[in-house]
Write an enzyme that holds these catalytic residues in place. Structure first.
Site, PDB file in Angstrom:
ATOM      1  N   MET A  27       0.854  -1.194   0.000  1.00 58.45           N
ATOM      2  CA  MET A  27       0.000   0.000   0.000  1.00 58.45           C
ATOM      3  C   MET A  27       0.891   1.247   0.000  1.00 58.45           C
ATOM      4  SD  MET A  27      -3.403  -0.992   2.092  1.00 58.45           S
ATOM      5  CE  MET A  27      -2.772  -0.698   3.714  1.00 58.45           C
ATOM      6  N   LEU A  30       6.684   2.965   1.643  1.00 60.47           N
ATOM      7  CA  LEU A  30       7.597   1.822   1.748  1.00 60.47           C
ATOM      8  C   LEU A  30       8.628   2.001   2.856  1.00 60.47           C
ATOM      9  CD1 LEU A  30       8.246   1.251  -2.078  1.00 60.47           C
ATOM     10  CD2 LEU A  30       6.488   0.209  -0.620  1.00 60.47           C
ATOM     11  N   HIS A  31       9.020   0.893   3.463  1.00 61.87           N
ATOM     12  CA  HIS A  31      10.081   0.887   4.466  1.00 61.87           C
ATOM     13  C   HIS A  31      10.974  -0.325   4.197  1.00 61.87           C
ATOM     14  CE1 HIS A  31       7.649  -2.232   6.337  1.00 61.87           C
ATOM     15  NE2 HIS A  31       6.622  -1.385   6.420  1.00 61.87           N
ATOM     16  N   HIS A  34       9.394  -3.714   3.286  1.00 63.13           N
ATOM     17  CA  HIS A  34       8.993  -3.878   1.882  1.00 63.13           C
ATOM     18  C   HIS A  34      10.221  -4.100   0.996  1.00 63.13           C
ATOM     19  CE1 HIS A  34       5.604  -1.096   3.251  1.00 63.13           C
ATOM     20  NE2 HIS A  34       4.958  -2.166   2.820  1.00 63.13           N
ATOM     21  N   GLN A  58     -10.411  -2.648   2.285  1.00 60.73           N
ATOM     22  CA  GLN A  58      -9.923  -3.300   3.504  1.00 60.73           C
ATOM     23  C   GLN A  58      -9.903  -2.355   4.705  1.00 60.73           C
ATOM     24  OE1 GLN A  58      -6.010  -4.174   1.508  1.00 60.73           O
ATOM     25  NE2 GLN A  58      -5.179  -3.864   3.563  1.00 60.73           N
ATOM     26  N   GLY A 144       4.924  -9.999   4.053  1.00 57.32           N
ATOM     27  CA  GLY A 144       5.707  -9.955   5.290  1.00 57.32           C
ATOM     28  C   GLY A 144       5.038 -10.755   6.409  1.00 57.32           C
ATOM     29  N   LYS A 146       5.002  -9.991   9.375  1.00 59.17           N
ATOM     30  CA  LYS A 146       4.395  -9.113  10.378  1.00 59.17           C
ATOM     31  C   LYS A 146       2.871  -9.222  10.339  1.00 59.17           C
ATOM     32  CE  LYS A 146       3.556  -4.485  11.617  1.00 59.17           C
ATOM     33  NZ  LYS A 146       2.380  -4.361  10.742  1.00 59.17           N
ATOM     34  N   MET A 181       8.787  -2.794  11.770  1.00 58.55           N
ATOM     35  CA  MET A 181       8.620  -1.710  10.799  1.00 58.55           C
ATOM     36  C   MET A 181       7.209  -1.769  10.229  1.00 58.55           C
ATOM     37  SD  MET A 181      12.208  -1.428   8.853  1.00 58.55           S
ATOM     38  CE  MET A 181      13.705  -1.216   9.810  1.00 58.55           C
ATOM     39  N   ARG A 184       2.514   2.544   9.393  1.00 56.51           N
ATOM     40  CA  ARG A 184       1.726   3.300  10.373  1.00 56.51           C
ATOM     41  C   ARG A 184       2.585   3.879  11.499  1.00 56.51           C
ATOM     42  NH1 ARG A 184      -2.467  -0.583   8.765  1.00 56.51           N
ATOM     43  NH2 ARG A 184      -4.303   0.614   8.148  1.00 56.51           N
TER      44      ARG A 184
HETATM   45  O1  PAF Z   1      -0.185  -5.804   3.499  1.00 52.62           O
HETATM   46  C1  PAF Z   1      -0.590  -4.878   2.776  1.00 52.62           C
HETATM   47  O2  PAF Z   1       0.069  -3.856   2.563  1.00 52.62           O
HETATM   48  C2  PAF Z   1      -1.976  -5.008   2.145  1.00 52.62           C
HETATM   49  O3  PAF Z   1      -2.868  -5.645   2.988  1.00 52.62           O
HETATM   50  C3  PAF Z   1      -1.943  -5.676   0.752  1.00 52.62           C
HETATM   51  C4  PAF Z   1      -1.474  -7.119   0.856  1.00 52.62           C
HETATM   52  C5  PAF Z   1      -1.024  -4.892  -0.175  1.00 52.62           C
HETATM   53  C6  PAF Z   1      -3.356  -5.676   0.154  1.00 52.62           C
HETATM   54  O4  PAF Z   1      -3.857  -4.381   0.013  1.00 52.62           O
END
Ligand code: PAF
Length: 278
Positions: A27, A30-31, A34, A58, A144, A146, A181, A184
């Site tokens: 989403m 990035l850190h 990712h 979501q 991940g 996490k 990490m 948020r």
């Molecule tokens: O983990 C995430 O960043 C999100 O839930 C994902 C897997 C990209 C789906 O939107």
């Protein structure tokens, strides 16, 4: 690196670039967590795609969807050194056109833990991940640890729907004080950021008790709650010692367990987990 906003651009690019594809769904914001997945995807595939999409389905109404960080330019710069072939950053209208009405629902694994606290969350995750798999058609997809429940739900979905994608899971990346990490973490004030290290301390205390022979699920949950209680800024949503396969709470642990928790600091909700094996 092609920045594609439309599904048709991705399809055309995929057609021209034969070979194995790895996808890292994100989403954005990035850190290092990712980036470690991107590095692994780069090492294991001929082509690499990263999706950057803050998926509205979501997020519950009134949650942090609007304020979720969207630093696209910075994300693209961070991806430059990894020689990524494709970044797919669609709009919400591209992914959910008018009259969209089909969702993917994984039944049981989505009920406890995050599913209980965030109704509808995993329906949104499973739906968007299915769409991303259909659009990018990766051989491997990288997630991940996490988000342990998300991984379990996606693995189940891939099995149940015979999706031809291998799910690869990368370990949780942590700050020096153990804080996992997360995109948020930027919401935390400096006092909350300091306090947030308590999640990892609580998980480690339970892990140590487990390795010292404690097998009582309730005892181990109490160990985690006890550590969290020492931090006045922490408001606990749940603490769990569950079967890693079913995510059901364990009364007696045989040889493995997933310790997990969700804790609020002000308006910021953090999750973390540790898998322990005897
Ligand atoms: O983990 C995430 O960043 C999100 O839930 C994902 C897997 C990209 C789906 O939107």
């Amino acid at each position: 690196m092609l920045l594609a906003k439309s599904i048709s651009e991705v399809r055309a690019f995929h057609k021209k670039n034969v070979g194995t594809w790895g996808l890292v769904p994100t989403m954005g914001a990035l850190h290092q967590g990712h980036l470690s997945l991107v590095a692994r995807a780069r090492a294991e595939n001929e082509h690499v795609a990263v999706s950057i999409f803050v998926n509205p389905t979501q997020f519950a109404a009134g949650s942090d969807f609007e304020k979720y960080p969207r630093p696209l330019e910075r994300d693209l710069e961070m991806l430059q050194p990894f020689n990524v072939d494709l970044v797919f950053a669609p709009t919400a209208a591209e992914m959910y056109p008018p009259n969209f009405q089909t969702y993917v629902n994984v039944q049981d694994l989505t009920q406890p833990l995050e599913g209980a606290m965030r109704p509808g969350h995993f329906r949104g995750v499973a739906t968007v991940v299915t769409k991303l798999f259909n659009i990018v058609q990766p051989d491997r997809a990288y997630f991940g640890q996490k988000d342990a429940q998300q991984v379990a739900v996606i693995r189940q979905m891939v099995r149940d729907l015979n999706l031809p994608v291998e799910i690869v899971v990368g370990e949780t990346k942590r700050e020096a004080d153990g804080l996992a990490m997360s995109s948020r973490n930027v919401y935390l004030s400096s006092e909350e950021r300091r306090a947030a290290a308590v999640l990892y301390r609580a998980l480690c205390a339970a892990r140590d008790a487990f390795h010292n022979g404690e097998r009582g699920g309730e005892k181990l949950r109490a160990v985690m709650r006890g550590v969290l209680a020492q931090e006045p800024r922490a408001t606990v949503e749940y603490v769990s010692a569950a079967d890693p396969a079913t995510l059901q709470e364990l009364e007696h642990i045989q040889d493995r367990a997933l310790f997990s928790m969700a804790v609020r600091f002000g308006s910021t909700r953090l999750i973390d987990n540790l898998l322990v094996v005897a």
